[in-house]
Design an enzyme around this catalytic site. Sequence first.
Site, PDB file in Angstrom:
ATOM      1  N   SER A  96       3.535   3.529   2.482  1.00  0.00           N
ATOM      2  CA  SER A  96       2.436   2.742   3.051  1.00  0.00           C
ATOM      3  C   SER A  96       1.813   3.264   4.329  1.00  0.00           C
ATOM      4  O   SER A  96       0.788   2.734   4.771  1.00  0.00           O
ATOM      5  CB  SER A  96       2.891   1.309   3.282  1.00  0.00           C
ATOM      6  N   LYS A 142      -0.643  -2.912  12.835  1.00  0.00           N
ATOM      7  CA  LYS A 142      -0.588  -3.596  11.537  1.00  0.00           C
ATOM      8  C   LYS A 142      -0.150  -5.047  11.727  1.00  0.00           C
ATOM      9  O   LYS A 142       0.745  -5.329  12.533  1.00  0.00           O
ATOM     10  CB  LYS A 142       0.400  -2.832  10.638  1.00  0.00           C
ATOM     11  N   SER A 196       0.120   0.114   1.957  1.00  0.00           N
ATOM     12  CA  SER A 196      -0.314  -1.178   2.420  1.00  0.00           C
ATOM     13  C   SER A 196      -0.946  -1.164   3.814  1.00  0.00           C
ATOM     14  O   SER A 196      -1.591  -2.142   4.198  1.00  0.00           O
ATOM     15  CB  SER A 196       0.873  -2.137   2.438  1.00  0.00           C
TER      16      SER A 196
HETATM   17  N1  GLN Z   1       3.095   0.714  -2.533  1.00  0.00           N
HETATM   18  C1  GLN Z   1       4.524   0.527  -2.409  1.00  0.00           C
HETATM   19  C2  GLN Z   1       4.855  -0.903  -2.731  1.00  0.00           C
HETATM   20  O1  GLN Z   1       3.987  -1.619  -3.112  1.00  0.00           O
HETATM   21  C3  GLN Z   1       4.964   0.882  -1.027  1.00  0.00           C
HETATM   22  C4  GLN Z   1       4.579  -0.116  -0.010  1.00  0.00           C
HETATM   23  C5  GLN Z   1       5.048   0.198   1.344  1.00  0.00           C
HETATM   24  O2  GLN Z   1       5.399   1.336   1.654  1.00  0.00           O
HETATM   25  N2  GLN Z   1       5.117  -0.828   2.169  1.00  0.00           N
HETATM   26  O3  GLN Z   1       5.949  -1.331  -2.611  1.00  0.00           O
END
Ligand code: GLN
Length: 478
Positions: free
Chosen positions: A172, A73, A148
């Site tokens: 994410s 990532k 994400s």
């Molecule tokens: N979708 C969640 C957020 O927007 C979790 C994101 C994540 O785990 N990095 O914060």
Amino acid sequence: MSADLLELSAAAAAAEIASGGLSAGELFDFYRERAGADRDAGEQGLGCFTWVAEGAPETPAGAPLGGVPLAVKDLFCTEDVPSQSGSRILEGYLPPYTATAVARLQEAGATLLAKTNQDEFAMGSSTENSAFGPTLNPWDRSRVPGGSSGGSAAAVAAGLAPWALGTDTGGSIRQPAALCGVVGLKPTYGTVSRYGMIAFASSLDQAGPITRDVTDAALLLSHMVARDPCDATSVQAPSELVLPSAERLDGVTLGVPGELTGEGIEAGVLEGFNAALRRAEELGASVREVQLPHAPHALSAYYVLAPAEASSNLARYDGVRYGLRAEGAEDLIDMYTRTRHDGFGPEVKRRIMLGTYALSSGYYDAYYGHAQRVRTKIAEDFTKAFEEVDLIATPTAPSVAFALGEKTGDPLEMYLNDYCTVPMSLAGIPAISIPCALSDGLPVGLQLAGPAFSESRLLDAAHALEQGLAFDGARARV
Ligand code: GLN
């Protein structure tokens, strides 16, 4: 041979390399070509990658991961390789060092294949909040891959990388894994070093594997975990990770919380989830209801805590030390303002405003303090539940992959994607998503969560269930 290479799991490829049946260079070139083709296809491709390696790096002879290429990532710092966390504000940033998790994997023989697309600073559930543009879901290109870590999940599902690293703050790793029909594991908070991960919310951020199967997830994780003196919150796990081998679930009690398996979960998702539970019973598991009374409040607490921490972590991007600096500023304050105005996308700005407000004097206890108390209640619910059951099972995400653009105009609707994954993040406990069914031709994820440091047990149960479900992910490969 090429088609055969695509059939190999990462663990199988490592074994082939070790036995001399396959050369690390051949495997690297195979995947480098596939990843490069996706990058070069621009908008005609899936948009999985932000950077693809030029050539195969040297692998130390006899290394356990044997030169198996790894996609990482974007938010992991990788020495002299662009690392922008999906943001414009880090344009041009070349880190002078590599994140511990990545460095450990490289020492074990993994080779850096590519960096993957993500929501900016990991804020999002669809990989649409990226300065690089969206990533598409390989099962259906009109849909999102989740987020994400959507670039990592889509790359593994499409067979553009044998395995990948993601990070999980509130879901994410697990949610994109679910939406792309692959395996994603968020380890116990602290077991993998956060050093060199571009921070979102430090008390929640965790790195973990996104892979084709459970064995690959275990193998990748086993080379990531370790106490790291560079991360004060990292811990040494009390026992070593054992690679999974279970074929049955005899003696395993799965708890199903009514709070996370009812209202708001799509019918097709619940159907796939319930069918998987019946399969678990056939494999010997007992399934019973369990209560997590505070879980419905997890999202509210998360959306105070995570933005609060983010607002503080993101204060460092001011145009002075890294990446972008706006031109034509009149003075220092103007330079800060313009840089942050130009460099951050709308979701990141929203979080900074929410977080700064929640932490402002006079409101601190009403919001941040209150949310922390809810967080404790949620952790206590899990402790109590694990006195009655071994693992907790829920759907990973309330829906299958949704259409691109469908939720971008409604942040609250987007936040609901993490309804089932955020409670485990707040409690710091490990959780894995495995593909369990198709609904309307799209993958459904099943989440299993266990007590802190129960990764070996969790992986074993996930392995047995995976064998029993025999989900076929090959259809998503390009
Ligand atoms: N979708 C969640 C957020 O927007 C979790 C994101 C994540 O785990 N990095 O914060």
